[in-house]
Motif scaffolding. Structure first.
Motif, PDB file in Angstrom:
ATOM      1  N   LEU A   3      32.020 -40.780 -23.515  1.00 35.53           N
ATOM      2  CA  LEU A   3      32.643 -41.108 -22.246  1.00 35.53           C
ATOM      3  C   LEU A   3      31.712 -41.866 -21.326  1.00 35.53           C
ATOM      4  O   LEU A   3      32.141 -42.777 -20.612  1.00 35.53           O
ATOM      5  CB  LEU A   3      33.135 -39.821 -21.571  1.00 35.53           C
ATOM      6  CG  LEU A   3      33.888 -39.992 -20.246  1.00 35.53           C
ATOM      7  CD1 LEU A   3      35.149 -40.817 -20.463  1.00 35.53           C
ATOM      8  CD2 LEU A   3      34.237 -38.632 -19.648  1.00 35.53           C
ATOM      9  N   ASP A   7      33.778 -47.859 -19.615  1.00 36.46           N
ATOM     10  CA  ASP A   7      34.142 -48.270 -18.262  1.00 36.46           C
ATOM     11  C   ASP A   7      35.561 -47.770 -17.998  1.00 36.46           C
ATOM     12  O   ASP A   7      36.537 -48.270 -18.576  1.00 36.46           O
ATOM     13  CB  ASP A   7      34.090 -49.800 -18.151  1.00 36.46           C
ATOM     14  CG  ASP A   7      34.448 -50.303 -16.756  1.00 36.46           C
ATOM     15  OD1 ASP A   7      34.796 -49.477 -15.888  1.00 36.46           O
ATOM     16  OD2 ASP A   7      34.394 -51.530 -16.555  1.00 36.46           O
ATOM     17  N   LEU A   8      35.710 -46.758 -17.115  1.00 37.68           N
ATOM     18  CA  LEU A   8      37.016 -46.148 -16.882  1.00 37.68           C
ATOM     19  C   LEU A   8      37.997 -47.108 -16.200  1.00 37.68           C
ATOM     20  O   LEU A   8      39.202 -46.873 -16.200  1.00 37.68           O
ATOM     21  CB  LEU A   8      36.854 -44.872 -16.052  1.00 37.68           C
ATOM     22  CG  LEU A   8      36.077 -43.748 -16.753  1.00 37.68           C
ATOM     23  CD1 LEU A   8      36.034 -42.502 -15.879  1.00 37.68           C
ATOM     24  CD2 LEU A   8      36.714 -43.409 -18.108  1.00 37.68           C
ATOM     25  N   LEU A  11      40.903 -48.300 -18.274  1.00 30.34           N
ATOM     26  CA  LEU A  11      42.156 -47.558 -18.379  1.00 30.34           C
ATOM     27  C   LEU A  11      43.198 -48.119 -17.416  1.00 30.34           C
ATOM     28  O   LEU A  11      44.382 -48.155 -17.727  1.00 30.34           O
ATOM     29  CB  LEU A  11      41.916 -46.068 -18.096  1.00 30.34           C
ATOM     30  CG  LEU A  11      41.077 -45.311 -19.127  1.00 30.34           C
ATOM     31  CD1 LEU A  11      40.989 -43.839 -18.750  1.00 30.34           C
ATOM     32  CD2 LEU A  11      41.667 -45.462 -20.531  1.00 30.34           C
TER      33      LEU A  11
END
Length: 315
Positions: A3, A7-8, A11
């Protein structure tokens, strides 16, 4: 895949790409450039080892993996949004936010004026942009481009949040000198000339076929179940037109009772109970799960519900 190496923001890119199925549209929705979104799609493909969106003759289509990912990514982003909004508040008295509401003519005529009067006192800078059913689609609402839809519905997308605004019963409006006003019976009702008014759902409507009574709505379907049929001379999608037709042309209008208040100042018409039982009509408001936890959106929903309760209680 770890995680801390992901790079969130990707999403958010993925969620928008899968909903829009178009790189340019997804970029516009997130306020980034088309090259930036294309780069994001490339990184997503590397991350999941899958093309995710494939160009076809029908446009960009999701792969099998993308179809599996979409509800999971959407749920993750909704959860993050809920966490980020915890502890936040909405100051209605100083806000200049624009709320876009799709409302049927019935909802707009009965609910919007008293709602606006309330907003002028409590939120003087808040703006309402009220749109017609033909202006938007369920897809627009799902993406959060429209804050609320207020209408009557037979079928609803399961993903939407919903709340009942009120339940209304039907009534008749007739000219004070009409046979129906003097003798409010089923026989007089069937002998009268009628005006039909309704517009529900989304998208551009099509013309009415008078013989297809089952498609004309609650009133005519109920009569058809009784083996009866009324004589309709005027079809309209506007409640004001329908009610003025009773006042000026002597036609009979059968419509939700709350809408009859629009003719409260008329000395030429009377409001009568329907001479047969018609199922009540429920007005609902629907919104996207993307807006469920937004403080401003929560405020407008609560304000509409409070205003609607006062209107319904006075009926």
């Amino acid at each position: 895949m770890q995680l801390d190496k992901v790079d969130l923001n990707l999403l958010r890119y993925l969620d928008s790409l899968l909903r829009e199925q178009n790189v340019t549209h997804a970029a516009n929705q997130l306020g980034i450039t088309q090259p930036a979104m294309s780069n994001g799609l490339r990184r997503l493909r590397d991350l999941f080892h899958d093309p995710l969106l494939v160009r076809t003759s029908d446009g960009m289509m999701p792969t099998a993996l993308a179809i599996q990912l979409q509800p999971r990514v959407s749920l993750i982003l909704q959860s993050v949004d809920e966490v980020l909004h915890l502890g936040q508040s909405f100051d209605a008295s100083s806000s200049s936010r624009v709320f876009r509401i799709m409302a049927s003519d019935y909802a707009e005529a009965t609910l919007i004026p008293p709602l606006m009067a309330r907003l002028q006192k409590e939120a003087p800078n808040v703006i309402l942009d009220v749109m017609n059913p033909s202006d938007v689609s369920f897809h627009d609402v799902e993406k959060g481009k429209v804050d609320l839809i207020i209408n009557r519905f037979e079928t609803l997308p399961q993903s939407f949040h919903q709340k009942s605004v009120w339940v209304d019963r039907f009534a008749c409006i007739a000219h004070k000198d009409s046979e129906l006003a003097l003798n409010p019976s089923l026989d007089a009702y069937l002998k009268a000339q009628h005006v039909w008014v309704s517009k529900t759902g989304f998208g551009v409507g099509v013309g009415i076929q008078p013989d297809e009574v089952q498609k004309l709505g609650w009133v005519d379907s109920t009569l058809a179940d009784m083996g009866l049929k009324r004589s309709i001379r005027l079809f309209t999608r506007n409640y004001n037109v329908a009610m003025r037709a009773t006042e000026q042309l002597g036609l009979v209008a059968t419509l939700p009772l709350l809408a009859t208040r629009l003719l409260a100042d008329s000395s030429e018409t009377v409001v009568l109970p329907t001479p047969f039982e018609i199922p009540p009509v429920e007005l609902k408001m629907l919104w996207s799960p993307l807006l469920q936890h937004d403080p401003g959106h929560m405020w407008i929903r609560q304000t509409i519900s409070a205003c609607a309760q006062i209107i319904a209680d006075s009926n």
